[in-house]
Design an enzyme around this catalytic site. Structure first.
Site, PDB file in Angstrom:
ATOM      1  N   HIS A 285       0.821  -1.211   0.000  1.00 19.40           N
ATOM      2  CA  HIS A 285       0.000   0.000   0.000  1.00 19.40           C
ATOM      3  C   HIS A 285       0.857   1.264   0.000  1.00 19.40           C
ATOM      4  CE1 HIS A 285      -3.263  -2.687   0.871  1.00 19.40           C
ATOM      5  NE2 HIS A 285      -2.714  -3.066   2.005  1.00 19.40           N
TER       6      HIS A 285
ATOM      7  N   HIS B  39       5.653   7.098   6.297  1.00 15.96           N
ATOM      8  CA  HIS B  39       5.264   6.539   4.995  1.00 15.96           C
ATOM      9  C   HIS B  39       4.733   7.661   4.102  1.00 15.96           C
ATOM     10  CE1 HIS B  39       1.492   6.384   7.376  1.00 15.96           C
ATOM     11  NE2 HIS B  39       0.995   6.831   6.246  1.00 15.96           N
TER      12      HIS B  39
ATOM     13  N   HIS C 246       2.150   8.969   0.594  1.00 18.59           N
ATOM     14  CA  HIS C 246       0.978   8.778  -0.274  1.00 18.59           C
ATOM     15  C   HIS C 246       1.236   9.580  -1.547  1.00 18.59           C
ATOM     16  CE1 HIS C 246      -1.447   6.958   2.979  1.00 18.59           C
ATOM     17  NE2 HIS C 246      -0.755   7.771   3.750  1.00 18.59           N
TER      18      HIS C 246
ATOM     19  N   GLU D 278      -3.411  13.227   0.596  1.00 19.20           N
ATOM     20  CA  GLU D 278      -4.662  12.782   1.212  1.00 19.20           C
ATOM     21  C   GLU D 278      -5.444  13.995   1.699  1.00 19.20           C
ATOM     22  OE1 GLU D 278      -3.546   9.325   3.895  1.00 19.20           O
ATOM     23  OE2 GLU D 278      -4.618   8.471   2.182  1.00 19.20           O
TER      24      GLU D 278
ATOM     25  N   HIS E 177       3.597  11.117   6.042  1.00 19.72           N
ATOM     26  CA  HIS E 177       3.042  10.955   7.390  1.00 19.72           C
ATOM     27  C   HIS E 177       4.098  10.387   8.320  1.00 19.72           C
ATOM     28  CE1 HIS E 177      -1.319  10.648   5.656  1.00 19.72           C
ATOM     29  NE2 HIS E 177      -0.897  11.904   5.776  1.00 19.72           N
TER      30      HIS E 177
ATOM     31  N   THR F 206      -5.722   6.714   7.940  1.00 20.38           N
ATOM     32  CA  THR F 206      -6.329   6.897   6.618  1.00 20.38           C
ATOM     33  C   THR F 206      -6.385   5.595   5.831  1.00 20.38           C
ATOM     34  OG1 THR F 206      -4.228   7.482   5.562  1.00 20.38           O
ATOM     35  CG2 THR F 206      -5.505   9.291   6.527  1.00 20.38           C
TER      36      THR F 206
END
Ligand SMILES: *[C@@H]1O[C@H](CO)[C@@H](O)[C@H](O)[C@H]1NC(C)=O
Ligand SMILES: *[C@@H]1O[C@H](CO)[C@@H](O)[C@H](O)[C@H]1NC(C)=O
Length: 394
Positions: free
Chosen positions: A122, A147, A149, A161, A174, A256
């Site tokens: 992910h 991590h 996104h 996000e 994050h 999230t």
């Protein structure tokens, strides 16, 4: 193969390849797995998965049949009323002067032990040493991992996000911490209110390479496939953060990703960090969400959740809208011109006033002179009237 992991595998397989699997099963390839997959597909609903051993073993994705709109079916918290991410509407935030700057603790004391980095299908996760932490919140929080996104490289919506006034950024970092004062570890904290504190950093692209992010990006080629892990040289985690840690938005939200526990005290920084276009491209194109043994390689892209309703919540700002607003060059020019015009205007007005006063004074003094002259004349006349002329005296 353990039944639970088989279930997970099948679920993820079903999610990603969908009905194409059906064809393959019919074609007689990978018979074992696909015939079981077929069995899964033939069951009208997937509700039986919720009854499966542990929710963590259910595979989810960002789109498709196990995509975000379905998360709440398997992870009830994802349907809660305090979910993340959210759109920060800056005019509706509430200034809270008690919000002090957050203080990363030990972020720069990374030591010599390498960091562990992995691809969980992910995102890319870098595990952080437990001596790193976060101050400036009501409790001390211990760092766990960071991590990212991101999007898919196409123009349009970026991969962040959180959004600010409806606008997304290219990517988002994050940094996750747990409340070490109230809970013994991450797994205990992650289900509890006030259990986690996450720093959210919006990433946008610019011309310059950001050397901090290369500490991650340069090693992503070692973890291209899901479940791969690599050890990378320890680096200064603070180099990934914006300079201004004093201006941020604060709200109560959630993880999230499933299981979406509503346990996160969010800190979204006002200042964005910049990386180069090439760095963003690397982020977007390097990883797969599929495992190495899977024939169909699936690029790991668009791994962001869409913004969630704010509902009853208030987003607090550590800065007031006025001081927080950065002025564009156009606005600066306008202000400079405005001030200059103002000054000229005031000068003109002052000059006018002074001139008017002077004129009035001149007029007044002239009037006085005239008055005086008249008085003298009239006095003289009166005198003349009062004193009879010697000629008319008897
Ligand atoms: C976390 O703490 C809880 C409660 O003390 C404990 O039961 C659990 O085993 C711990 N988990 C880990 C991974 O250390
Ligand atoms: C978050 O929730 C807690 C507990 O309900 C509350 O005390 C706190 O003020 C909330 N914080 C924000 C930023 O809304």
């Amino acid at each position: 193969m353990r039944p639970s992991s088989l279930k997970g595998l099948l679920w993820s397989h079903a999610c990603r390849t969908g009905f194409s699997m059906l064809n393959r099963a019919v074609a007689g390839r990978r018979v074992n797995m696909d015939s079981l997959g077929l069995f899964v597909l033939l069951i009208p609903t997937f509700s039986h998965w919720t009854a499966a051993s542990s929710a963590d073993e259910i595979s989810w994705s960002y789109s498709g049949i196990a995509g975000q709109s379905e998360w709440s079916e398997y992870f009830p918290d994802c349907g809660g009323s305090s979910q993340s991410p959210v759109d920060v509407i800056t005019t509706q935030t509430k200034y809270d002067p008690s919000l002090v700057p957050v203080t990363p603790l030990g972020y720069s004391q990374h030591g010599n032990q390498p960091f562990s980095m992995h691809n969980n299908g992910h995102t890319v996760i870098v595990e952080l040493p437990e001596w790193m932490g976060l101050g400036g919140l009501p409790w001390f929080f211990t760092a766990v991992q960071l991590h990212l996104h991101w999007g898919n490289g196409a123009p349009g919506r970026g991969g962040s996000e959180h959004t600010i006034n409806g606008r997304s950024s290219d990517a988002e970092l994050h940094v996750v911490h747990y409340n070490a004062e109230l809970y013994p570890n991450m797994s205990a904290a992650m289900t509890q209110r006030d259990g986690l504190a996450v720093l959210g950093i919006l990433i946008e692209t610019g011309d310059e390479t950001n050397p901090g992010f290369n500490n991650i990006l340069n090693y992503m080629s070692r973890i291209r496939h899901a479940n791969q892990r690599a050890f990378i040289p320890a680096f200064d985690v603070q180099s990934l953060l914006p300079k201004d840690l004093g201006r941020y938005y604060r709200y109560n939200g959630s993880l999230t990703t499933p299981p979406c526990y509503q346990s996160v005290i969010w800190t979204m920084f006002h200042e964005r960090v910049q990386i180069s276009k090439a760095q963003l491209l690397k982020m977007e194109m390097m990883l797969y969400s599929s495992k190495i043994q899977e024939a169909d390689r699936m690029l790991l892209q668009d791994n962001f959740r869409i913004t969630q309703p704010l509902n009853h919540r208030v987003i607090f700002a550590s800065f007031s809208a006025e001081s927080g607003r950065e002025l564009s060059s156009g606005e600066v020019t306008a202000i400079v011109i405005g001030v200059m015009c103002g000054c000229v205007g005031v000068a003109v007005i002052i000059r006018f006033i002074v001139k008017t006063i002077r004129t009035k004074e001149t007029e007044k003094s002239q009037e006085k002179k005239t008055d005086l002259a008249l008085t003298i004349t009239s006095k003289a006349e009166r005198k003349e009237e009062l004193s009879p002329s010697p000629q008319t005296e008897p």
